[in-house]
Enzyme design. Structure first.
Site, PDB file in Angstrom:
ATOM      1  N   ASP B  21       0.625  -0.872  -0.113  1.00 38.65           N
ATOM      2  CA  ASP B  21      -0.324   0.231  -0.099  1.00 38.65           C
ATOM      3  C   ASP B  21       0.650   1.085  -0.200  1.00 38.65           C
ATOM      4  OD1 ASP B  21      -1.803   2.641   0.662  1.00 38.65           O
ATOM      5  OD2 ASP B  21      -2.293   1.557   2.548  1.00 38.65           O
ATOM      6  N   LYS B  82       2.755  11.675  -2.711  1.00 40.92           N
ATOM      7  CA  LYS B  82       2.055  10.612  -4.084  1.00 40.92           C
ATOM      8  C   LYS B  82       0.885  11.802  -4.826  1.00 40.92           C
ATOM      9  CE  LYS B  82      -1.840   7.363  -3.082  1.00 40.92           C
ATOM     10  NZ  LYS B  82      -2.438   6.278  -2.312  1.00 40.92           N
ATOM     11  N   GLU B 179      -7.308   0.899  -4.456  1.00 41.30           N
ATOM     12  CA  GLU B 179      -7.262   0.302  -2.684  1.00 41.30           C
ATOM     13  C   GLU B 179      -8.445   0.238  -2.100  1.00 41.30           C
ATOM     14  OE1 GLU B 179      -5.874   4.205  -1.972  1.00 41.30           O
ATOM     15  OE2 GLU B 179      -3.806   4.066  -2.671  1.00 41.30           O
ATOM     16  N   ASP B 201     -13.234   4.886   1.413  1.00 43.44           N
ATOM     17  CA  ASP B 201     -11.790   5.303   1.737  1.00 43.44           C
ATOM     18  C   ASP B 201     -11.445   6.376   0.975  1.00 43.44           C
ATOM     19  OD1 ASP B 201      -8.701   5.051   1.472  1.00 43.44           O
ATOM     20  OD2 ASP B 201      -9.064   3.549  -0.003  1.00 43.44           O
TER      21      ASP B 201
END
Lengths: 159, 614
Positions: B21, B82, B179, B201
């Site tokens: 992850d 990210k 994810e 999420d």
């Protein structure tokens, strides 16, 4: 630029039909996915499996949806949408009404009516699946008209 | 370590693939244990590796130590990278970023840190490399394959950038998996129901919602939606802004220009935010250059402040439900993923929207990595009962006349998904056809995200409209576009030149891989030298000790001289940077002390027989 399509019925191993049992189709889709999905293949077989699965996914997406399915079958037979004179007249009148609508209330009333008609055509479409393709061509063209009318009404409402 | 026992044969046959992850704030790695997925701890004992890299020293420092340096060395410490993946300088021109970057660097962001330029994939690669190292230390064997997770709503360029990061880190990326879907695999909900679930999420930097249908181990995603720039970071930024203004009026001093002060304040607001998930009041406690700022924050005030951010997650949820063509009451369960779902207001909002109590049993920080490990297990054939059918989050289209988009693959199509189109020429003798591919839901090209330009080259000269080139657009199981072309008349594969609109070219990635390999080789050599020296230390100490033993005095002078010479020779090469040489001399010393060792054994046996202690 034209699009090229596969034989979706052959992918599922069933004869061409508009009157499909979607639950049975889904079951078959899951079975075929288990069989062909690249995740379940050796690395050397994955490229081919990817191609195959993409076609299976395309077929499932098209055939599970009655409207897409109907368009697809007409396309296979090189048939375009063809309204009956009755439908043309009905749509012509609806369009007049929409253009003449002056208040927001009137527009909203037309909008509600159109949405109800869209639902009716979808039911009529399902029934036409047991008849010949000319009925399908007529109902799909009606549906297209109604959708265009809904879009222009919504456009007018948002201004 | 449980895996030391003996699976050596099985392991030798199949390289171990891990699940990663790669988060905005934190990253984790997991693997498939015999009983299920498990997290791989780092060398420092922590499961979580913060996605932070510090460049103060000669070698980059990654993870917890780098996070600590955010405050002490803010100028050479990079975090939340990210958010920059797969984006260009123009995309972030109006965002407040804590880094300097080269605004003229074309279609890739290049950060200026510690005297050199770094692209986001290179920084992510450093985080990935740390996770790879942790796994290698844990298994005591090389790890070269990984499944890496990405936000479901990532576009093609963002996915490609993540894949590039994996390659630069020396990992074969077996799959990018979304994810929320990964989280659903980890939750094992398939055992409980054949139903419909929603995965909400809300992480550090991104938000995703996915609606899935479960059917006897098949996880079929019906629809996904999200916002790749919405997360806990936004809550932190909001609180930091308020804090800075507050401090400015209280101290009559603007501290916002000090990177150190901002990082200290960030740490203080994050602490307060996290506390407020468990207690009704918390305080923002900030100290800078001998001055102190304190502010009470009650949960109601906090909730009032963050409500607009939380509400931004709800529209994507409604859109996903619409696209899934289901009614809200058909959703059987809601699963919560990501650190921001610990916030009570987020839970309330989700519960109110879905009218179901959300699942929070699994650690929301770990569940995605665990799911990635399950997918790695599926791909290696170890997990046979599960299969993931994911979708592409954005529609794919090509530019046609007048800048209008012709849609080829619709959003929420199950992947792999493909479309085939026939192209021809518009003028006599035309040799090239340029295809501009975009991603997005809007009608006009200018409102969509440019993905790439594909150039069909070297078309045989022919009258206009005569050539027939069949172009196949395939979105693979990673959600990444592949384009192939074939001349329909000759059946020959046609060459396609790809010009990505954002991101690194293949050549650039290759160069970075090469560079990192060289680095890795240096690392390896240095480690081998260090290990050889440790071994040399051990044997030298042992021999020195043995010289005190009576066995030493039983040796002849010649024998003693041979041992002493070997010791000296080892000492001579000890500081050379050649582990082969050190090892050769260790072996030599070992050989020359065989007699000594034998004597010691005899002395020991004698001693034992006598019952004396030696």
């Amino acid at each position: 630029m034209t699009s090229v399509r596969n034989d979706f019925f052959a992918i599922f191993g069933i004869p061409e039909t508009l009157d499909l049992d979607v639950a049975a189709l889904q079951k078959r889709f899951y079975e075929l996915s288990r069989e062909h999905h690249p995740d379940r293949k050796k690395p050397s077989e994955r490229a081919e499996a990817e191609q195959r699965t993409s076609e299976l996914n395309d077929a499932w997406r098209t055939l599970r949806d009655p409207i897409k399915r109907a368009h697809y079958v007409l396309e296979r037979h090189h048939l375009n949408l063809q309204p009956t004179p009755d439908i043309l007249e009905e749509m012509f009148e609806l369009n007049m009404e929409r253009e003449e609508a002056e208040t927001r209330d009137q527009l909203e009333a037309i909008h509600r009516r159109l949405l109800a008609m869209l639902q009716q055509t979808d039911q009529a479409l399902a029934q036409s699946f047991t008849q010949d393709l000319s009925a399908v061509r007529a109902i799909l063209s009606k549906r297209q008209y109604i959708q265009n009318l809904i879009a222009s009404t919504e456009n007018a409402l948002s201004n | 370590m449980p895996f030391q026992i003996d699976f050596s044969e099985a392991r030798a046959a199949k390289p171990k693939a891990i699940g990663i992850d790669l988060g905005t704030t934190n990253s984790l790695a997991a693997f498939m244990d015999l009983t299920g997925p498990a997290i791989i701890p780092g060398a420092d004992g922590h499961n979580i590796v913060p996605s932070v890299v510090n460049f103060t020293d000669a070698d980059p420092v990654i993870g917890n130590e780098a996070k600590a340096r955010l405050v002490t060395h803010p100028a050479d410490t990079v975090y939340s990278v990210k958010r920059l993946m797969g984006r260009g300088p123009a995309d972030v021109a109006h965002e407040r970023l804590p880094f300097q970057f080269d605004s003229a660097a074309g279609n890739v962001i290049r950060l200026n840190v510690a005297g050199r330029q770094w692209t986001p994939p290179e920084i992510s690669a450093l985080v990935l490399r740390q996770l790879k190292r942790n796994a290698e230390a844990y298994f005591n064997e090389p790890v070269t394959q990984a499944v890496i997770t990405v936000p479901a709503y990532f576009n093609d360029a963002q996915r490609q950038a993540t894949k590039d990061a994996g390659r630069i880190a020396g990992l074969e990326v077996l799959r990018l998996v979304n994810e929320p879907t990964a989280a659903s695999l980890a939750y094992g909900l398939d055992k409980r129901s054949n139903g419909v679930i929603a995965v909400y999420d809300f992480g550090g930097g991104t938000f995703d919602i996915s609606i899935l249908k479960l059917h006897d181990g098949i996880f079929e995603v019906l629809a996904t939606n999200g916002d790749t720039h919405l997360g806990g970071d936004d809550i932190d930024d909001l609180l930091i802004q308020i804090g800075l203004e507050d401090i400015a009026s209280e101290w009559r001093e603007d501290v916002s220009t000090s990177l150190e002060a901002v990082q200290l304040l960030r740490r203080a607001v994050i602490r307060a935010k996290e506390e407020l998930s468990f207690v009704p009041t918390a305080s923002i406690d900030f100290e800078y250059r001998g001055r102190r700022y304190q502010r009470e924050l009650t949960r109601p005030l906090f909730e009032q402040l963050i409500r607009p951010i939380v509400e931004r997650t709800l529209e994507p949820c409604r859109a996903a439900i619409r696209d899934a063509a289901i009614a809200i009451d058909q959703i059987d369960e809601v699963v919560m993923v990501g650190g921001s779902t610990r916030i009570p207001l987020v839970r309330q909002a989700v519960e109110a929207l879905f009218r179901a109590k959300p699942h929070t049993e699994l650690n929301p920080d770990e569940v995605v990595a665990l799911g990635a490990a399950v997918q790695a297990g599926i791909l290696s054939g170890d997990v046979e009962d599960k299969l993931l059918l994911d979708v592409t989050p954005l529609s794919l289209g090509i530019e046609t006349m007048g800048g209008v988009v012709s849609r080829l693959i619709h959003r929420n199509s199950t992947i792999p998904a493909s479309a085939t189109e026939q192209f021809t020429t518009a003028v006599d003798g035309q040799r090239n056809v340029l295809i501009h591919v975009v991603q997005g839901e809007r009608e006009l090209v200018k409102d969509c995200r440019s993905l790439a330009r594909f150039d069909l080259k070297n078309i045989d000269p022919a009258p206009a409209g005569y050539p027939r080139i069949e172009v196949r657009f395939l979105i693979d199981a990673n959600g990444i576009l592949n384009v192939t072309a074939r001349d329909q008349r000759t059946g020959v594969e046609h060459s396609v030149e790809v010009k990505p609109s954002y991101g690194l070219s293949d050549e650039q990635v290759e160069a970075m891989i090469l560079e990192s390999y060289e680095k890795a080789e240096d690392d390896l050599r240095e480690r081998q030298v260090r290990e050889a020296r440790v071994e040399a230390d051990n044997i030298l100490a042992a021999v020195e000790k043995a010289k005190q033993n009576e066995a030493w005095f039983d040796l002849s002078d010649d024998e003693k001289a041979v041992v002493d010479r070997s010791i000296n020779e080892l000492l001579v090469v000890y500081h050379a940077d050649d582990h082969h040489l050190i090892r050769a001399k260790i072996d030599q010393l070992n050989g020359s002390t065989l007699k000594l060792a034998e004597n010691m054994m005899n002395t020991a046996v004698k001693g034992a027989l006598k019952g004396t202690k030696i």
